[in-house]
Design a protein around this motif. Structure first.
Motif, PDB file in Angstrom:
ATOM      1  N   UNK A  11     -77.996 -30.797 -46.840  1.00  0.00           N
ATOM      2  CA  UNK A  11     -76.852 -31.201 -47.744  1.00  0.00           C
ATOM      3  C   UNK A  11     -76.348 -32.674 -47.286  1.00  0.00           C
ATOM      4  N   UNK A  12     -76.707 -33.603 -47.948  1.00  0.00           N
ATOM      5  CA  UNK A  12     -76.303 -34.853 -47.796  1.00  0.00           C
ATOM      6  C   UNK A  12     -74.991 -35.037 -48.503  1.00  0.00           C
ATOM      7  N   UNK A  13     -73.649 -35.421 -47.744  1.00  0.00           N
ATOM      8  CA  UNK A  13     -72.496 -35.306 -48.422  1.00  0.00           C
ATOM      9  C   UNK A  13     -72.059 -36.726 -48.292  1.00  0.00           C
ATOM     10  N   UNK A  14     -71.411 -37.097 -49.647  1.00  0.00           N
ATOM     11  CA  UNK A  14     -70.770 -38.319 -49.786  1.00  0.00           C
ATOM     12  C   UNK A  14     -69.150 -38.136 -49.430  1.00  0.00           C
ATOM     13  N   UNK A  15     -69.065 -38.008 -48.026  1.00  0.00           N
ATOM     14  CA  UNK A  15     -67.682 -37.596 -47.722  1.00  0.00           C
ATOM     15  C   UNK A  15     -66.350 -38.268 -47.978  1.00  0.00           C
ATOM     16  N   UNK A  16     -66.665 -39.853 -47.883  1.00  0.00           N
ATOM     17  CA  UNK A  16     -65.940 -41.051 -48.062  1.00  0.00           C
ATOM     18  C   UNK A  16     -66.418 -41.988 -48.951  1.00  0.00           C
ATOM     19  N   UNK A  17     -65.804 -43.042 -49.427  1.00  0.00           N
ATOM     20  CA  UNK A  17     -66.446 -44.007 -49.864  1.00  0.00           C
ATOM     21  C   UNK A  17     -67.236 -44.742 -48.906  1.00  0.00           C
ATOM     22  N   UNK A  18     -68.426 -44.972 -49.250  1.00  0.00           N
ATOM     23  CA  UNK A  18     -69.405 -45.672 -48.342  1.00  0.00           C
ATOM     24  C   UNK A  18     -69.635 -45.044 -46.919  1.00  0.00           C
ATOM     25  N   UNK A  19     -69.469 -43.579 -47.040  1.00  0.00           N
ATOM     26  CA  UNK A  19     -69.627 -42.736 -45.794  1.00  0.00           C
ATOM     27  C   UNK A  19     -70.355 -41.611 -46.317  1.00  0.00           C
ATOM     28  N   UNK A  20     -71.657 -41.510 -45.780  1.00  0.00           N
ATOM     29  CA  UNK A  20     -72.585 -39.939 -45.875  1.00  0.00           C
ATOM     30  C   UNK A  20     -72.410 -39.220 -44.713  1.00  0.00           C
ATOM     31  N   UNK A  21     -72.669 -37.922 -44.772  1.00  0.00           N
ATOM     32  CA  UNK A  21     -72.501 -36.771 -43.732  1.00  0.00           C
ATOM     33  C   UNK A  21     -73.942 -36.084 -43.901  1.00  0.00           C
ATOM     34  N   UNK A  22     -74.339 -35.849 -42.726  1.00  0.00           N
ATOM     35  CA  UNK A  22     -75.687 -34.686 -42.883  1.00  0.00           C
ATOM     36  C   UNK A  22     -75.433 -33.888 -41.866  1.00  0.00           C
ATOM     37  N   UNK A  23     -74.935 -32.674 -42.180  1.00  0.00           N
ATOM     38  CA  UNK A  23     -74.720 -31.420 -41.167  1.00  0.00           C
ATOM     39  C   UNK A  23     -76.079 -30.815 -40.843  1.00  0.00           C
ATOM     40  N   UNK A  24     -76.570 -30.995 -39.617  1.00  0.00           N
ATOM     41  CA  UNK A  24     -77.867 -30.424 -39.166  1.00  0.00           C
ATOM     42  C   UNK A  24     -77.482 -29.044 -38.661  1.00  0.00           C
ATOM     43  N   UNK A  25     -78.105 -27.860 -39.468  1.00  0.00           N
ATOM     44  CA  UNK A  25     -77.828 -26.706 -39.102  1.00  0.00           C
ATOM     45  C   UNK A  25     -79.089 -25.956 -38.863  1.00  0.00           C
TER      46      UNK A  25
END
Length: 343
Positions: free
Chosen positions: A222-236
């Motif tokens: 799940x590549x998440x756009x958590x904020x403007x100009x910020x992506x997060x990739x939780x590695x589970x």
């Protein structure tokens, strides 16, 4: 005079036998018998029988599934050259006739109204149709009685010769062949339909599996756009070679699409970290930097940190923070500092 009569009879018989041979050859040359199409085969068979026996009416009757009756599948009327079907004869109404069919190769009823095998039919069947004589040839398949080829002479009583009886039996055997071919065709058609259905089901299952795999990949990456100009990739879970390649591809695709400036790789849910896993994380981080974005590692547990150290993983240029919350706070603070006016 007697010799001349015998000679005439011999010539007459020879002509009949030749006609029978020609008609049977006609059947053998036709693809209708073995083609499995009873709509073509039965009319041909009844017409050949009527011509060979000089009968006005010839028909094929087949037993019902419960063996309690015979149903007319094709009745050929020679005069008007018509084919009809559908009449039904119940075994309970004509027990002697049905018993004779079971025990005979042919039933040659010279006088159908008085013959023990057929006289039961006199009032209900023979008289209404003007039938005086009958030549019945039971149809057997693999030794089992399945029907009868009925040859009916309209008019007075008539004697059927032994040659005519053998001809009728040969046509009845051809009817059995046609029935076998029809069953074979039904089985083949059924197998073809079943194969087509299985192939279609296989295609649908493959498409479903593909959709499910993509859904799982999206859920597990799940590549998440958590904020403007910020992506997060939780590695589970476990990060294998194939999965790490999928993650990298998906992350870079989202990074190119959103043009984000910060990527947070969160390792909180990572189950284990070996040399291959650590290398995959390093490749992912370098790929992010090559696209001009900053890569931040969060959720690095003590065991992961120890593995990184043991493997001498080059983490230079990466910001490493305790968890996702601290990583977001760090990005917000630094972006605020960058946007603040200089004194």
């Amino acid at each position: 005079m007697v010799d001349e009569t015998r000679q005439d009879l011999a010539l007459e018989r020879e002509a009949v036998l030749q006609r029978h041979d020609e008609l049977l050859l006609r059947l053998s040359r036709s693809d209708a018998i073995d083609g499995g199409d009873l709509d073509r085969a039965l009319p041909l068979l009844t017409e050949v029988a009527a011509e060979g026996l000089a009968c006005e009416r010839t028909s094929v009757w087949i037993y019902t599934k419960d063996q309690t009756a015979i149903e007319c599948q094709d009745l050929y009327s020679r005069g008007p050259h018509e084919h009809t079907a559908g009449e039904l004869l119940q075994a309970r109404d004509y027990p002697a006739y049905f018993s004779a069919l079971a025990e005979s190769r042919t039933i040659a009823a010279t006088d159908a109204h008085t013959d023990p095998a057929t006289r039961e039919l006199a009032s209900a069947y023979l008289a209404p149709h003007g039938i005086g004589a009958m030549l019945e040839a039971p149809i057997r398949r693999r030794g089992r009685l399945v029907g009868v080829l009925c040859n009916e002479y309209v008019g007075p009583a008539r004697r059927f010769s032994r040659d005519e009886q053998m001809f009728a039996a040969a046509v009845a055997d051809a009817v059995a062949r046609a029935l076998d071919a029809a069953d074979r065709r039904r089985v083949e058609d059924g197998l073809a339909h079943a194969k087509a259905a299985l192939e279609q089901l296989d295609r649908e299952n493959r498409a479903l599996i593909t959709r499910l795999r993509r859904s799982v990949e999206r859920l597990s990456t799940p590549v998440l756009e958590v904020w403007s100009d910020v992506l997060a990739l939780p590695i589970i879970g476990i990060l294998g070679e194939e999965r790490s390649a999928q993650m990298t591809e998906r992350l870079l695709g989202e990074l190119a699409r959103t043009r984000a400036r910060h990527v947070i790789l969160d390792l909180t849910g990572l189950d284990d970290c070996d040399e291959q896993t650590a290398a995959a994380i390093g490749i992912m981080a370098r790929a992010v930097r090559l696209l001009g974005a900053e890569c931040i590692l969060s959720g690095v547990r003590p065991d992961l940190a120890r593995t990184f150290v043991d493997l001498d993983l080059n983490l230079g240029g990466l910001r490493i923070l305790r968890d996702m919350r601290h990583a977001l706070q760090d990005v917000v603070v630094r972006r605020a500092a960058q946007s603040a006016p200089r004194p």
